[in-house]
Design a protein around this motif. Structure first.
Motif, PDB file in Angstrom:
ATOM      1  N   PRO A 142       0.770   7.904   5.472  1.00 55.24           N
ATOM      2  CA  PRO A 142      -0.691   8.068   5.467  1.00 55.24           C
ATOM      3  C   PRO A 142      -1.374   6.926   6.226  1.00 55.24           C
ATOM      4  CG  PRO A 142       0.035   7.228   3.349  1.00 55.24           C
ATOM      5  CD  PRO A 142       1.270   7.517   4.154  1.00 55.24           C
ATOM      6  N   VAL A 143      -2.614   7.180   6.585  1.00 53.00           N
ATOM      7  CA  VAL A 143      -3.424   6.150   7.238  1.00 53.00           C
ATOM      8  C   VAL A 143      -3.623   5.007   6.242  1.00 53.00           C
ATOM      9  CG1 VAL A 143      -5.695   5.659   8.243  1.00 53.00           C
ATOM     10  CG2 VAL A 143      -4.590   7.882   8.648  1.00 53.00           C
ATOM     11  N   LEU A 144      -3.514   3.791   6.734  1.00 52.19           N
ATOM     12  CA  LEU A 144      -3.677   2.631   5.860  1.00 52.19           C
ATOM     13  C   LEU A 144      -5.130   2.442   5.473  1.00 52.19           C
ATOM     14  CD1 LEU A 144      -1.318   0.063   7.615  1.00 52.19           C
ATOM     15  CD2 LEU A 144      -0.814   1.541   5.678  1.00 52.19           C
ATOM     16  N   LYS A 145      -5.347   1.943   4.272  1.00 51.82           N
ATOM     17  CA  LYS A 145      -6.705   1.666   3.784  1.00 51.82           C
ATOM     18  C   LYS A 145      -7.181   0.351   4.365  1.00 51.82           C
ATOM     19  CE  LYS A 145      -5.436   3.793  -0.550  1.00 51.82           C
ATOM     20  NZ  LYS A 145      -5.015   3.507  -1.913  1.00 51.82           N
ATOM     21  N   GLY A 146      -8.503   0.212   4.370  1.00 53.10           N
ATOM     22  CA  GLY A 146      -9.122  -1.057   4.746  1.00 53.10           C
ATOM     23  C   GLY A 146      -8.786  -1.461   6.088  1.00 53.10           C
TER      24      GLY A 146
ATOM     25  N   ARG B 163      -2.389  -4.844  10.858  1.00 57.81           N
ATOM     26  CA  ARG B 163      -3.472  -3.850  10.805  1.00 57.81           C
ATOM     27  C   ARG B 163      -3.864  -3.401  12.211  1.00 57.81           C
ATOM     28  NH1 ARG B 163      -3.900  -1.760   5.961  1.00 57.81           N
ATOM     29  NH2 ARG B 163      -3.937  -3.317   4.356  1.00 57.81           N
TER      30      ARG B 163
ATOM     31  N   GLU C 265       0.791  -1.225   0.000  1.00 60.17           N
ATOM     32  CA  GLU C 265       0.000   0.000   0.000  1.00 60.17           C
ATOM     33  C   GLU C 265       0.825   1.277   0.000  1.00 60.17           C
ATOM     34  OE1 GLU C 265      -3.170   0.422   2.845  1.00 60.17           O
ATOM     35  OE2 GLU C 265      -3.397  -1.734   2.972  1.00 60.17           O
TER      36      GLU C 265
ATOM     37  N   SER D 149      -1.331  -1.171  13.601  1.00 57.17           N
ATOM     38  CA  SER D 149      -1.356   0.102  12.873  1.00 57.17           C
ATOM     39  C   SER D 149      -2.443   1.040  13.367  1.00 57.17           C
ATOM     40  CB  SER D 149      -1.559  -0.154  11.374  1.00 57.17           C
ATOM     41  OG  SER D 149      -0.475  -0.871  10.854  1.00 57.17           O
TER      42      SER D 149
END
Length: 95
Positions: free
Chosen positions: A91-95, A73, A31, A76
């Motif tokens: 950046p903030v991780l997706k999903g 995750r 990502e 995170s």
């Protein structure tokens, strides 16, 4: 004299953390760009507890499984990890 200053447990902990980093970084690289993935990896490892680092390190040499990805995750999402991400331009991780 120098060898007497080495704590075997600290050495083992560092080796385990480095091993866990080698598992976490490719997951985050899916990502994030290279530099961001490296910074995010350091943040995740710093926020992980000893048990989590041991669990992450178990996936060395294989593709990280769904449990490992879920652990990354979860780490995170912690406030300390999010603060580390922000401080390092991750950046903030997706999903």
């Amino acid at each position: 004299m120098l060898l007497a200053a080495c704590d075997p447990q600290q050495v083992a902990d560092k080796v385990l953390a480095r091993t866990a980093e080698s598992v976490v970084q490719p997951v985050l690289a899916r990502e994030l760009s290279g530099a961001q993935a490296d910074a995010a990896t350091r943040c995740v490892i710093q926020s992980a507890d000893a048990y989590e680092i041991e669990q992450l390190a178990r996936d060395v040499g294989v593709s990280a499984g769904s449990s490992t990805v879920a652990t990354i995750r979860a780490i995170s999402l912690r406030p300390a990890t999010a603060a580390c991400f922000a401080a390092n331009g991750v950046p903030v991780l997706k999903g």
